[in-house]
Motif scaffolding. Structure first.
Motif, PDB file in Angstrom:
ATOM      1  N   GLY A 162      70.562  20.191  20.861  1.00 44.50           N
ATOM      2  CA  GLY A 162      71.971  20.330  21.232  1.00 44.50           C
ATOM      3  C   GLY A 162      72.509  21.731  21.073  1.00 44.50           C
ATOM      4  O   GLY A 162      73.653  22.019  21.451  1.00 44.50           O
ATOM      5  N   ARG A 163      71.703  22.612  20.494  1.00 45.41           N
ATOM      6  CA  ARG A 163      72.124  24.010  20.283  1.00 45.41           C
ATOM      7  C   ARG A 163      70.997  24.955  20.722  1.00 45.41           C
ATOM      8  O   ARG A 163      70.763  25.997  20.106  1.00 45.41           O
ATOM      9  CB  ARG A 163      72.449  24.253  18.812  1.00 45.41           C
ATOM     10  N   GLU A 164      70.301  24.594  21.741  1.00 45.85           N
ATOM     11  CA  GLU A 164      69.121  25.339  22.180  1.00 45.85           C
ATOM     12  C   GLU A 164      69.455  26.798  22.505  1.00 45.85           C
ATOM     13  O   GLU A 164      70.530  27.105  23.027  1.00 45.85           O
ATOM     14  CB  GLU A 164      68.508  24.678  23.419  1.00 45.85           C
ATOM     15  N   ILE A 165      68.520  27.675  22.167  1.00 48.20           N
ATOM     16  CA  ILE A 165      68.647  29.094  22.501  1.00 48.20           C
ATOM     17  C   ILE A 165      68.071  29.314  23.899  1.00 48.20           C
ATOM     18  O   ILE A 165      66.933  28.916  24.172  1.00 48.20           O
ATOM     19  CB  ILE A 165      67.899  29.979  21.484  1.00 48.20           C
ATOM     20  N   ARG A 166      68.833  29.919  24.770  1.00 41.50           N
ATOM     21  CA  ARG A 166      68.361  30.183  26.125  1.00 41.50           C
ATOM     22  C   ARG A 166      67.899  31.637  26.254  1.00 41.50           C
ATOM     23  O   ARG A 166      68.338  32.516  25.510  1.00 41.50           O
ATOM     24  CB  ARG A 166      69.457  29.881  27.141  1.00 41.50           C
ATOM     25  N   ARG A 167      67.012  31.845  27.182  1.00 42.87           N
ATOM     26  CA  ARG A 167      66.526  33.202  27.405  1.00 42.87           C
ATOM     27  C   ARG A 167      67.654  34.095  27.896  1.00 42.87           C
ATOM     28  O   ARG A 167      68.599  33.636  28.541  1.00 42.87           O
ATOM     29  CB  ARG A 167      65.393  33.205  28.443  1.00 42.87           C
TER      30      ARG A 167
END
Length: 263
Positions: free
Chosen positions: A108-113
């Motif tokens: 739910g708090r994924e780091i995106r490129r």
């Protein structure tokens, strides 16, 4: 500084909640101080779950007030509580067994490129999440060799540790834990209790809901006793016995004068 001298991080005054004719919470008070583990105990049906849901945004009280660091707040959803820095670890853990540890930590708090790949195509930065997940687990003393390991391959204590570590990583104000050692063996329960101590020692206060009295007396700085929808007493493990706490919980004895308020 003694716990007694620390300012409250989270307070509730006169919270009430009814479901039809059932009064689940009746002018309940609550106080969590900085840097403490506060255990919340009570018989089944005492209303402690409703209290905790109100503090974590899962339930909106009918009346009463919640304050964070002295400021009145209103939580209309768990998301609003999380935005205020309150993280909750529920008994069912809410982990995704098929995903790896790093993915669960950032669920739910994924780091995106960075760049166009992250903005337009929402591509995740798996490397950054694995690096940060390992850093968080190492800081809390959680010994898991590879954060790429699927959660379904972990023991019960390790799964609980991942859920607790996720809360500690994103909880900036406090962490609420609902029966974190339920269904765990002695060794795995000890692992989770050690993790709670480390979270407290980092300065993050913890609310621990538990039926396990030996564990409560082992780890809690103070014990909030809930009965009939409200706070019956607040005691300290070094000054009260398990028997006395159980007697207050069950109504076998009344709380001593002065223990119904903040201790």
């Amino acid at each position: 500084m003694n716990v007694d001298d620390r300012a409250p991080v989270l307070e509730a005054r006169a919270l009430s909640k009814s479901y039809g004719h059932v009064r689940a919470m009746s002018e309940a008070d609550f106080e969590l101080r900085a840097g403490e583990v506060l255990a919340v105990v009570g018989d089944n049906g005492a209303g402690k779950s409703t209290l905790i849901k109100a503090l974590s945004g899962a339930v909106v009280p009918d009346s009463g007030e919640i304050r964070m660091n002295g400021e009145p707040v209103t939580f209309r959803s768990p998301l609003e509580a999380r935005q205020r820095g309150i993280e909750t670890v529920y008994q069912d853990l809410a982990v995704a067994p098929a995903l790896d540890i790093a993915s669960n930590l950032f669920l739910g708090r994924e780091i995106r490129r960075s760049g166009i790949a992250g903005r337009l195509f929402r591509v995740l930065d798996g490397g950054a999440m694995r690096t940060e997940a390992k850093r968080q687990l190492d800081a809390l003393g959680v010994r898991i060799p590879d954060v790429r390991q699927p959660v379904e391959t972990l023991s019960g204590g390790q799964r609980q540790s991942v859920a607790v570590a996720r809360a500690a990583a994103f909880g900036t104000r406090l962490v609420i834990m609902d029966e974190p050692t339920a269904a765990l063996g002695v060794r795995e329960s000890g692992m989770v209790l050690d993790l709670i101590r480390r979270i407290r020692d980092r300065g993050l206060p913890v609310v621990l809901i538990s039926h396990n009295m030996p564990q409560v007396f082992e780890i809690a700085d103070r014990i909030h006793i809930h009965r009939l929808g409200r706070r019956a007493a607040v005691v300290r493990p070094g000054e009260s016995s398990m028997r006395e706490v159980v007697e207050i919980m069950t109504g076998a004895t009344e709380a001593a004068a002065g223990t119904g308020g903040p201790a």
